[in-house]
Design an enzyme around this catalytic site. Structure first.
Site, PDB file in Angstrom:
ATOM      1  N   CYS A 109       2.378  -4.560  -9.216  1.00  0.00           N
ATOM      2  CA  CYS A 109       1.270  -5.281  -9.070  1.00  0.00           C
ATOM      3  C   CYS A 109       1.492  -6.907  -9.467  1.00  0.00           C
ATOM      4  CB  CYS A 109       0.192  -4.965 -10.014  1.00  0.00           C
ATOM      5  SG  CYS A 109      -0.659  -3.307  -9.490  1.00  0.00           S
ATOM      6  N   HIS A 147      -1.591  -8.914  -3.994  1.00  0.00           N
ATOM      7  CA  HIS A 147      -2.125  -7.662  -3.290  1.00  0.00           C
ATOM      8  C   HIS A 147      -3.736  -7.632  -3.820  1.00  0.00           C
ATOM      9  CE1 HIS A 147      -1.711  -6.481  -7.409  1.00  0.00           C
ATOM     10  NE2 HIS A 147      -2.776  -5.562  -7.291  1.00  0.00           N
ATOM     11  N   HIS A 178     -13.206 -12.185  -1.191  1.00  0.00           N
ATOM     12  CA  HIS A 178     -12.432 -12.762  -0.237  1.00  0.00           C
ATOM     13  C   HIS A 178     -11.605 -14.102  -0.897  1.00  0.00           C
ATOM     14  CE1 HIS A 178     -14.194 -10.093   2.374  1.00  0.00           C
ATOM     15  NE2 HIS A 178     -13.051 -10.083   3.226  1.00  0.00           N
ATOM     16  N   GLU A 207     -11.290  -0.564  -9.435  1.00  0.00           N
ATOM     17  CA  GLU A 207     -10.243  -1.128  -8.642  1.00  0.00           C
ATOM     18  C   GLU A 207      -9.776  -0.282  -7.425  1.00  0.00           C
ATOM     19  OE1 GLU A 207      -7.495  -3.591 -10.867  1.00  0.00           O
ATOM     20  OE2 GLU A 207      -6.118  -2.079 -10.146  1.00  0.00           O
ATOM     21  N   HIS A 217      -7.744  -5.657  -3.774  1.00  0.00           N
ATOM     22  CA  HIS A 217      -8.568  -4.396  -4.027  1.00  0.00           C
ATOM     23  C   HIS A 217      -9.948  -4.609  -3.285  1.00  0.00           C
ATOM     24  CE1 HIS A 217      -5.654  -2.607  -6.844  1.00  0.00           C
ATOM     25  NE2 HIS A 217      -5.658  -4.092  -7.423  1.00  0.00           N
ATOM     26  N   HIS A 274      -5.061 -10.382  -6.129  1.00  0.00           N
ATOM     27  CA  HIS A 274      -4.549 -10.954  -7.087  1.00  0.00           C
ATOM     28  C   HIS A 274      -3.158 -10.653  -7.348  1.00  0.00           C
ATOM     29  CE1 HIS A 274      -5.324  -7.207  -9.963  1.00  0.00           C
ATOM     30  NE2 HIS A 274      -4.893  -6.984  -8.811  1.00  0.00           N
TER      31      HIS A 274
END
Length: 150
Positions: free
Chosen positions: A25, A29, A75, A136, A31, A16
């Site tokens: 952020c 990137h 994904h 997260e 998680h 995201h």
């Protein structure tokens, strides 16, 4: 009759970017999310029911969460639909990547609310969603409790 909470855990990988954010952020990137889903209800007491003693079959809960959350978000790359990353989202989609455009900033806080709504719609009427915990990172998570949102 006892009221019991049961929890099933899930994991998925999602990318995201946080539109307008003033830190790292804002960049795309990903998680390794961990989602804990806790439901509450009374165990089945009918001795003729094959699910005797269960609040809900863990397999049934897994099916709901897998279809509504894991299969959709695993994904995938999630963007706020108002993001200037829209061109990137279109390019990724055109190249066969799974992109989800949402009407919220894709923070853990907002995602856990979205997940709660999706899961609640699918639960049998006698089972209630008690809480969700969306982890997260190893040290950061958001929690949603039904008691806080009634």
């Amino acid at each position: 009759m006892s009221t019991i909470r049961i929890t099933k855990q899930f994991s998925f990988e999602t990318g995201h970017a946080l539109y307008g954010y003033d830190g790292k952020c804002r960049n795309v990137h990903g998680h390794s999310y961990k989602l804990s889903v806790t439901v509450i209800g009374s165990p089945i007491t009918d001795p003729n029911n094959v699910k005797l003693g269960m609040v809900i079959d863990f397999g049934d809960l897994k099916k709901i969460v897998k279809e509504e959350i894991v299969d959709q978000f695993d994904h995938a790359t999630v963007f706020n639909q108002n993001t200037p990353h829209k061109e990137l989202a279109e390019e990724l989609s055109n190249r066969g990547h799974h992109v989800i455009l949402v009407d919220y900033q894709p923070t853990s806080e907002n995602m856990v609310v979205d997940f709660a709504i999706k899961i609640q719609k699918r639960l049998p009427s006698h089972i209630k969603l008690f809480s969700l915990r969306l982890q997260e990172t190893e040290s950061s998570y958001a929690e949603w409790y039904a008691s806080d949102n009634s």
